[in-house]
Design a protein around this motif. Structure first.
Motif, PDB file in Angstrom:
ATOM      1  N   PHE A   3       4.735  22.533 -16.980  1.00 21.46           N
ATOM      2  CA  PHE A   3       5.389  21.650 -16.011  1.00 21.46           C
ATOM      3  C   PHE A   3       5.426  22.287 -14.632  1.00 21.46           C
ATOM      4  O   PHE A   3       5.611  23.499 -14.495  1.00 21.46           O
ATOM      5  N   VAL A   4       5.243  21.451 -13.621  1.00 22.14           N
ATOM      6  CA  VAL A   4       5.341  21.900 -12.234  1.00 22.14           C
ATOM      7  C   VAL A   4       6.195  20.913 -11.450  1.00 22.14           C
ATOM      8  O   VAL A   4       6.312  19.737 -11.809  1.00 22.14           O
ATOM      9  N   GLU A   5       6.807  21.431 -10.378  1.00 24.04           N
ATOM     10  CA  GLU A   5       7.487  20.578  -9.410  1.00 24.04           C
ATOM     11  C   GLU A   5       6.504  20.339  -8.266  1.00 24.04           C
ATOM     12  O   GLU A   5       6.251  21.236  -7.456  1.00 24.04           O
ATOM     13  N   ALA A   6       5.923  19.153  -8.225  1.00 29.10           N
ATOM     14  CA  ALA A   6       4.923  18.851  -7.207  1.00 29.10           C
ATOM     15  C   ALA A   6       5.592  18.602  -5.854  1.00 29.10           C
ATOM     16  O   ALA A   6       6.744  18.162  -5.779  1.00 29.10           O
ATOM     17  N   LYS A   7       4.849  18.898  -4.798  1.00 26.93           N
ATOM     18  CA  LYS A   7       5.357  18.652  -3.442  1.00 26.93           C
ATOM     19  C   LYS A   7       5.092  17.220  -2.980  1.00 26.93           C
ATOM     20  O   LYS A   7       5.796  16.697  -2.129  1.00 26.93           O
ATOM     21  N   GLY A   8       4.057  16.622  -3.538  1.00 21.49           N
ATOM     22  CA  GLY A   8       3.724  15.240  -3.199  1.00 21.49           C
ATOM     23  C   GLY A   8       2.967  14.604  -4.345  1.00 21.49           C
ATOM     24  O   GLY A   8       2.427  15.297  -5.206  1.00 21.49           O
ATOM     25  N   ILE A   9       2.904  13.275  -4.360  1.00 27.69           N
ATOM     26  CA  ILE A   9       2.215  12.583  -5.448  1.00 27.69           C
ATOM     27  C   ILE A   9       1.192  11.579  -4.942  1.00 27.69           C
ATOM     28  O   ILE A   9       0.164  11.347  -5.566  1.00 27.69           O
ATOM     29  N   LEU A  10       1.440  10.987  -3.780  1.00 25.06           N
ATOM     30  CA  LEU A  10       0.577   9.910  -3.282  1.00 25.06           C
ATOM     31  C   LEU A  10      -0.396  10.459  -2.243  1.00 25.06           C
ATOM     32  O   LEU A  10      -0.001  11.131  -1.301  1.00 25.06           O
ATOM     33  N   THR A  11      -1.685  10.188  -2.451  1.00 30.55           N
ATOM     34  CA  THR A  11      -2.707  10.606  -1.500  1.00 30.55           C
ATOM     35  C   THR A  11      -3.375   9.371  -0.897  1.00 30.55           C
ATOM     36  O   THR A  11      -3.355   8.290  -1.494  1.00 30.55           O
ATOM     37  N   GLU A  12      -3.974   9.554   0.267  1.00 19.81           N
ATOM     38  CA  GLU A  12      -4.690   8.462   0.913  1.00 19.81           C
ATOM     39  C   GLU A  12      -6.064   8.947   1.351  1.00 19.81           C
ATOM     40  O   GLU A  12      -6.199  10.025   1.933  1.00 19.81           O
ATOM     41  N   ASN A  13      -7.091   8.167   1.024  1.00 22.10           N
ATOM     42  CA  ASN A  13      -8.455   8.509   1.382  1.00 22.10           C
ATOM     43  C   ASN A  13      -9.186   7.246   1.807  1.00 22.10           C
ATOM     44  O   ASN A  13      -9.432   6.358   0.988  1.00 22.10           O
ATOM     45  N   ASP A  47      -4.949  22.580 -21.007  1.00 25.61           N
ATOM     46  CA  ASP A  47      -3.538  22.922 -20.765  1.00 25.61           C
ATOM     47  C   ASP A  47      -3.046  22.017 -19.643  1.00 25.61           C
ATOM     48  O   ASP A  47      -3.212  22.309 -18.463  1.00 25.61           O
ATOM     49  N   ILE A  48      -2.444  20.909 -20.017  1.00 27.36           N
ATOM     50  CA  ILE A  48      -2.163  19.844 -19.059  1.00 27.36           C
ATOM     51  C   ILE A  48      -1.048  20.244 -18.090  1.00 27.36           C
ATOM     52  O   ILE A  48       0.046  20.627 -18.512  1.00 27.36           O
ATOM     53  N   GLU A  49      -1.370  20.118 -16.812  1.00 29.94           N
ATOM     54  CA  GLU A  49      -0.346  20.310 -15.789  1.00 29.94           C
ATOM     55  C   GLU A  49       0.411  18.999 -15.618  1.00 29.94           C
ATOM     56  O   GLU A  49      -0.180  17.964 -15.316  1.00 29.94           O
ATOM     57  N   VAL A  50       1.701  19.058 -15.821  1.00 30.22           N
ATOM     58  CA  VAL A  50       2.552  17.869 -15.780  1.00 30.22           C
ATOM     59  C   VAL A  50       3.404  17.901 -14.518  1.00 30.22           C
ATOM     60  O   VAL A  50       4.197  18.827 -14.321  1.00 30.22           O
ATOM     61  N   LYS A  51       3.238  16.910 -13.674  1.00 31.14           N
ATOM     62  CA  LYS A  51       4.064  16.796 -12.468  1.00 31.14           C
ATOM     63  C   LYS A  51       5.339  16.041 -12.860  1.00 31.14           C
ATOM     64  O   LYS A  51       5.424  14.822 -12.763  1.00 31.14           O
ATOM     65  N   ARG A  52       6.318  16.787 -13.318  1.00 28.05           N
ATOM     66  CA  ARG A  52       7.477  16.154 -13.937  1.00 28.05           C
ATOM     67  C   ARG A  52       8.339  15.372 -12.946  1.00 28.05           C
ATOM     68  O   ARG A  52       9.111  14.500 -13.338  1.00 28.05           O
ATOM     69  N   ASN A  53       8.204  15.685 -11.674  1.00 25.15           N
ATOM     70  CA  ASN A  53       8.972  14.934 -10.668  1.00 25.15           C
ATOM     71  C   ASN A  53       8.153  13.810 -10.041  1.00 25.15           C
ATOM     72  O   ASN A  53       8.518  13.277  -8.990  1.00 25.15           O
ATOM     73  N   ALA A  54       7.042  13.417 -10.698  1.00 24.89           N
ATOM     74  CA  ALA A  54       6.177  12.364 -10.156  1.00 24.89           C
ATOM     75  C   ALA A  54       6.913  11.053  -9.875  1.00 24.89           C
ATOM     76  O   ALA A  54       6.724  10.457  -8.806  1.00 24.89           O
ATOM     77  N   PRO A  55       7.736  10.543 -10.799  1.00 26.96           N
ATOM     78  CA  PRO A  55       8.412   9.260 -10.507  1.00 26.96           C
ATOM     79  C   PRO A  55       9.312   9.331  -9.270  1.00 26.96           C
ATOM     80  O   PRO A  55       9.344   8.393  -8.467  1.00 26.96           O
ATOM     81  N   GLU A  56      10.021  10.446  -9.105  1.00 26.22           N
ATOM     82  CA  GLU A  56      10.909  10.594  -7.954  1.00 26.22           C
ATOM     83  C   GLU A  56      10.104  10.679  -6.659  1.00 26.22           C
ATOM     84  O   GLU A  56      10.471  10.072  -5.631  1.00 26.22           O
ATOM     85  N   ARG A  92       7.242   5.441 -16.291  1.00 22.69           N
ATOM     86  CA  ARG A  92       8.279   5.515 -15.252  1.00 22.69           C
ATOM     87  C   ARG A  92       7.684   5.227 -13.871  1.00 22.69           C
ATOM     88  O   ARG A  92       8.305   4.541 -13.055  1.00 22.69           O
ATOM     89  N   CYS A  93       6.478   5.725 -13.625  1.00 20.02           N
ATOM     90  CA  CYS A  93       5.819   5.454 -12.341  1.00 20.02           C
ATOM     91  C   CYS A  93       5.468   3.974 -12.204  1.00 20.02           C
ATOM     92  O   CYS A  93       5.576   3.393 -11.111  1.00 20.02           O
ATOM     93  N   LEU A  94       5.060   3.350 -13.302  1.00 20.90           N
ATOM     94  CA  LEU A  94       4.793   1.915 -13.268  1.00 20.90           C
ATOM     95  C   LEU A  94       6.064   1.141 -12.918  1.00 20.90           C
ATOM     96  O   LEU A  94       6.023   0.137 -12.193  1.00 20.90           O
ATOM     97  N   GLY A  95       7.188   1.624 -13.442  1.00 27.03           N
ATOM     98  CA  GLY A  95       8.456   0.989 -13.114  1.00 27.03           C
ATOM     99  C   GLY A  95       8.775   1.059 -11.629  1.00 27.03           C
ATOM    100  O   GLY A  95       9.310   0.102 -11.051  1.00 27.03           O
TER     101      GLY A  95
END
Length: 292
Positions: A3-13, A47-56, A92-95
């Motif tokens: 698990f990691v605490e990501a700094k951001g989740i949404l990218t734009e390209n 070894d899956i990296e999980v962004k556990r704070n993705a929904p927030e 949760r992200c879909l929600g």
């Protein structure tokens, strides 16, 4: 997984917005480009990296956006891997997407997506939802070799059919087509006929072949040695160290593909499919079964 605490989740390209809730994958597809070293994984791919704070993070990002748009996910790591059963981060992200009435373009190989069909339906009613499925191999035995830890093609077609019943538009990726393995007319036409039957909106292919780069090339060749003795040498003789490996049958297969899509009124140009998936009209008219 870790698990990691990501700094951001949404990218734009180039105007397209996307997110990856996970990094890595457990489906075990032998050809996976995401294994390539250019993506700079610092951990084993399984070894899956999980962004556990993705929904927030997603809620914070969507809450502050002035203009609604489509949100894409699944291009790098499947949002419905085995760990999603327990973690439910994708759900949760879909929600969050439903809450703020954004659109969704989601890509998977897994029938786990059916668990969330209620949310997908609600997103499609309030904004727009496009479900993308990858179909490469119609033969069940071959599918279990190429894509060993996920449901087979026939089950994925059942998923597409369930989406059709809800009026949720679908896009299919027929890629990769592996030289000397699944690059047959029979395989292609079997998939195409089922795509037409379940009313897919578009089908994406990038030339009837395979791409290999450092990282995924080594993994793919090891799988060839294991399951198709002598095939690696055949590849090396024909393609050397090339990035682009078109099927010897590419021209004929592409003609079959395009002719079929035109006659069945299915989008087949990648730019048309991507444009459709990225477009969120101000007022989205839900796809009607009568328009299929």
């Amino acid at each position: 997984m870790h698990f990691v605490e990501a700094k951001g989740i949404l990218t734009e390209n180039h105007g397209r917005h996307g997110m990856n809730i996970y990094r890595g994958c457990t489906h075990g597809c032998i050809y996976c480009d995401s294994r390539s070293k250019c993506y700079q994984f610092t951990h084993p791919f399984e070894d899956i990296e999980v962004k556990r704070n993705a929904p927030e993070l997603l809620e914070k990002a969507l809450k502050s956006k002035r203009k609604k748009c489509m949100i894409g996910t699944g291009s790098m790591s499947d949002p419905y891997m085995h760990c999603e059963d327990e973690l439910c981060l994708t759900r949760r992200c879909l929600g969050v997407i439903r809450k703020y009435e954004f659109g969704l373009a989601i890509q998977t190989k897994s029938d786990r997506i059916l668990r969330d069909i209620d949310l997908l339906d609600e997103i499609n009613r309030s904004a727009k939802c496009v479900v993308q499925m990858t179909l490469t191999t119609y033969d069940d035995e071959l599918c279990s070799i190429l894509e060993p830890n996920v449901c087979n093609t026939k089950r994925r077609i059942e998923v597409l059919e369930e989406m059709q019943k809800r009026g949720i538009p679908t896009i299919v990726w027929i890629t990769p087509i592996l030289p000397f393995i699944n690059d047959t007319e029979q395989n292609l036409t079997s998939i195409l006929k089922d795509c037409a039957r379940v009313g897919v909106k578009g089908i994406i292919d990038f030339g009837m072949g395979l791409t290999l780069r450092e990282g995924n090339r080594e993994y793919y060749y090891a799988a060839l040695d294991k399951h198709f003795p002598g095939m690696k040498e055949r590849y090396i003789t024909r393609y050397g160290n090339a990035y682009d490996l078109p099927s010897p049958n590419a021209k004929e297969l592409m003609q079959t593909f395009q002719k079929f899509c035109i006659s069945n009124k299915i989008m087949y140009k990648p730019e048309d499919c991507f444009s459709y998936m990225n477009e969120l009209p101000d007022k989205y008219e839900q796809m009607s079964l009568f328009s299929l």
